[in-house]
Design a protein around this motif. Structure first.
Motif, PDB file in Angstrom:
ATOM      1  N   GLY A 118       0.611  -0.765   0.345  1.00 10.05           N
ATOM      2  CA  GLY A 118       0.114   0.591  -0.556  1.00 10.05           C
ATOM      3  C   GLY A 118       0.644   1.607  -0.215  1.00 10.05           C
ATOM      4  N   ILE A 119       1.202   2.029  -1.091  1.00  6.88           N
ATOM      5  CA  ILE A 119       1.840   3.165  -1.005  1.00  6.88           C
ATOM      6  C   ILE A 119       0.615   4.499  -0.037  1.00  6.88           C
ATOM      7  N   ILE A 120       1.065   5.365   0.014  1.00 10.80           N
ATOM      8  CA  ILE A 120       0.287   6.059   1.203  1.00 10.80           C
ATOM      9  C   ILE A 120       0.738   7.509   0.984  1.00 10.80           C
TER      10      ILE A 120
ATOM     11  N   GLU B 153       7.438   8.010   2.154  1.00 12.77           N
ATOM     12  CA  GLU B 153       8.180   6.594   2.212  1.00 12.77           C
ATOM     13  C   GLU B 153       7.988   5.621   2.713  1.00 12.77           C
ATOM     14  N   GLN B 154       7.495   5.293   3.492  1.00 13.66           N
ATOM     15  CA  GLN B 154       6.806   3.915   4.339  1.00 13.66           C
ATOM     16  C   GLN B 154       5.740   3.744   3.534  1.00 13.66           C
ATOM     17  N   VAL B 155       5.461   2.994   3.497  1.00 18.00           N
ATOM     18  CA  VAL B 155       4.399   2.121   3.057  1.00 18.00           C
ATOM     19  C   VAL B 155       3.514   1.047   3.807  1.00 18.00           C
ATOM     20  N   ILE B 156       2.215   0.202   3.644  1.00 17.52           N
ATOM     21  CA  ILE B 156       2.054  -0.588   4.818  1.00 17.52           C
ATOM     22  C   ILE B 156       1.818  -1.749   3.979  1.00 17.52           C
TER      23      ILE B 156
ATOM     24  N   SER C  24      17.592   5.243  -5.790  1.00 18.17           N
ATOM     25  CA  SER C  24      16.551   5.835  -4.336  1.00 18.17           C
ATOM     26  C   SER C  24      16.824   7.276  -5.192  1.00 18.17           C
ATOM     27  N   TYR C  25      15.525   7.846  -4.876  1.00 24.03           N
ATOM     28  CA  TYR C  25      15.199   9.212  -5.264  1.00 24.03           C
ATOM     29  C   TYR C  25      15.156   9.778  -4.273  1.00 24.03           C
TER      30      TYR C  25
ATOM     31  N   ILE D 217       9.187   6.066  -4.674  1.00 19.08           N
ATOM     32  CA  ILE D 217      11.059   6.825  -4.359  1.00 19.08           C
ATOM     33  C   ILE D 217      12.405   5.761  -4.792  1.00 19.08           C
ATOM     34  N   MET D 218      11.706   4.821  -5.434  1.00 17.16           N
ATOM     35  CA  MET D 218      13.005   3.517  -5.726  1.00 17.16           C
ATOM     36  C   MET D 218      12.380   3.022  -7.051  1.00 17.16           C
ATOM     37  N   LYS D 219      13.730   2.797  -7.878  1.00 12.93           N
ATOM     38  CA  LYS D 219      13.532   2.143  -9.168  1.00 12.93           C
ATOM     39  C   LYS D 219      14.273   0.320  -8.438  1.00 12.93           C
ATOM     40  N   VAL D 220      13.856  -0.597  -9.763  1.00 10.70           N
ATOM     41  CA  VAL D 220      14.541  -1.374  -9.348  1.00 10.70           C
ATOM     42  C   VAL D 220      15.042  -2.303 -10.487  1.00 10.70           C
TER      43      VAL D 220
END
Length: 479
Positions: A10-12, A53-56, A88-89, A131-134
């Motif tokens: 979950g992106i908040i 940045e935090q996700v659930i 990381s952005y 916020i991040m790309k893999v």
């Protein structure tokens, strides 16, 4: 209640809070607000408004829809055989760990902005894609094909095509190439920092490097020679490409040359030549097959005759043994005969020696006897001859005196006629012949007949006188 399913994140995005700091795109992680369910704690702790940045993770949450907005995305999965290089952005600007020789981007520690030096391994990760790309980097051997309508499942070579080159003699021809590469795990961040992703690695390095090498290599040779030196050119390409890719933190495992498609005219020439060679091989193979068949038939015939051969061999062995026995028997017989002959020869030699000695002695005795007899006979003959000679001499002298006196008394002719008549009388000589010569009463021839009778009488007298003289000479010789 908001439900986050499994394998989802979950992106908040919050509607209230402090404004984001300059240069940041997401609010920092705030602890103690129970996954954004305790709004007061979040705001009192200095929470930021906007993207978080935090996700659930998966579960049920009591979220205030006037405060939070939830967007569900799938968890980031790193498949086996790959590593994930995180770009990381957000975060503080970290210290560059790539070194002074690497001039293609910053590689930072985990939690800082930039390319993280430590990639993540296979697995599922709750990453906020905003916020991040893999970037996935394969760590197994990677095959790239330069060929039409042929690509691997990774699709990194979907834009690669068959390489068209031109030979030294001006003929264009196509060839397919396969390049195998390997990117070590510890080199994956540098590759991403240098190229951004794997597609750029292929398009910016591999494609021009390999294509250019084979174009340059083809210009040094004609088509036929290029085809004939395929193995050597493949090894040369591997060595060259390995040295080039090493500069880009990529290991070149092998370079393989696939199909080479020369011009149709040259292909026909090569095909005809190959067909001729294959036809020659076919003829040689057929010839070999015929020779093999002949050998098989010969061996079959020999096998069929094996019984007779064995029998003949045994017959030969038996004959040899019989011959050996005959030879030995003949040798024994010969030795026996030789011994017997030697003994017989010795016996005969001894007998002959004895007989010769006997004969010699007998001959010597006989010779001595004959010698003695001869001497005695010679003495007898000598004595007898002397006496006889004296007797004959005496008689002869007496007869001579008697004849001399008679001739003186009677005359020579009368004495001769007298002796003739005595001899005729003593020896019964016929005076008249068996056949008388007469005149057959012929008076005219009577005188002739008388003359013939007288002539015959004279011839008889002469004969008797000759005979007497011969006898006297013999008597004188005997005397």
């Amino acid at each position: 209640m908001t439900q986050i399913p499994d394998n989802a994140v979950g992106i908040i995005t919050t509607m209230e809070g402090s404004p984001l700091e300059e240069g940041q795109i997401a609010g920092k992680i705030i602890n103690g607000h129970n996954k954004f369910q305790d709004v007061d704690t979040f705001l009192n702790s200095g929470g930021y408004k906007g993207l978080q940045e935090q996700v659930i993770l998966a579960g049920s949450y009591f979220l205030n829809p006037w405060f939070t907005k939830v967007e569900m995305v799938k968890m980031t999965e790193i498949p086996i055989g790959h590593v994930g290089v995180i770009i990381s952005y957000v975060g503080e600007d970290g210290k560059d760990l790539s070194g002074v020789d690497f001039k293609h981007g910053n590689i930072v520690e985990k939690g800082h902005k930039g390319v993280w030096a430590e990639p993540i391994g296979p697995g599922k990760y709750p990453i906020n894609p905003y916020i991040m790309k893999v970037e996935l980097v394969p760590t197994t051997n990677l095959v790239l094909n330069w060929a039409y309508e042929r690509s691997e499942s990774h699709q990194l070579d979907k834009n690669l095509s068959t390489i068209t080159v031109r030979s030294k003699d001006g003929f264009p021809f196509n060839l397919d190439v396969s390049q195998i590469i390997h990117i070590p795990t510890y080199e994956a961040p540098k590759v991403i920092a240098r190229f951004g992703n794997m597609i750029n690695l292929v398009s910016q390095v591999l494609e021009p490097t390999i294509g250019n090498y084979f174009r340059n290599s083809a210009q040094d040779s004609d088509v036929i020679a290029f085809l004939g030196s395929r193995k050597e050119r493949q090894q040369s390409a591997k060595d060259h490409i390995s040295s080039v890719l090493e500069q880009y933190n990529v290991n070149a495992v092998d370079t393989l040359i696939g199909a080479i498609v020369p011009p149709e005219s040259l292909m026909k020439t090569l095909t005809d030549r190959k067909l001729a060679e294959e036809q020659k091989i076919t003829y040689e193979t057929e010839m070999l097959a015929q020779e093999t068949r002949q050998a098989l038939e010969k061996e079959t015939a020999v096998a069929d005759m094996q019984k007779e051969i064995v029998k003949a061999d045994q017959g030969v062995v038996i004959a040899e043994r019989i011959a050996d026995a005959s030879v030995k028997k003949a040798t024994g017989d010969a030795n026996s005969v030789r011994l017997q002959a030697t003994a017989e020869g010795d016996r005969l030699k001894l007998l002959a020696t004895g007989e010769a000695e006997k004969t010699r002695l007998l001959a010597k005795a006989e010779a001595e006897k004959i010698e003695l007899l001869a001497k005695a006979s010679a003495e007898q003959i000598s004595l007898t001859g002397n006496a006889e000679a004296e007797k004959i001499l005496a008689i002869g002298k007496s007869n001579a005196e008697s004849y001399k006196l008679s001739v003186e008394a009677m005359g020579g002719n009368n004495f001769t006629q007298l002796k003739i008549m005595e001899n005729i009388a003593n020896q019964n000589v016929r005076i008249m012949p068996e056949v008388l010569i007469g005149g057959n009463g012929d008076a005219a021839n009577g005188g002739i007949s008388g003359l013939l009778g007288l002539q015959l009488l004279e011839q008889v007298q002469k004969k008797n006188m000759g005979t007497s003289v011969v006898m006297e000479e013999k008597q004188e010789n005997n005397a």
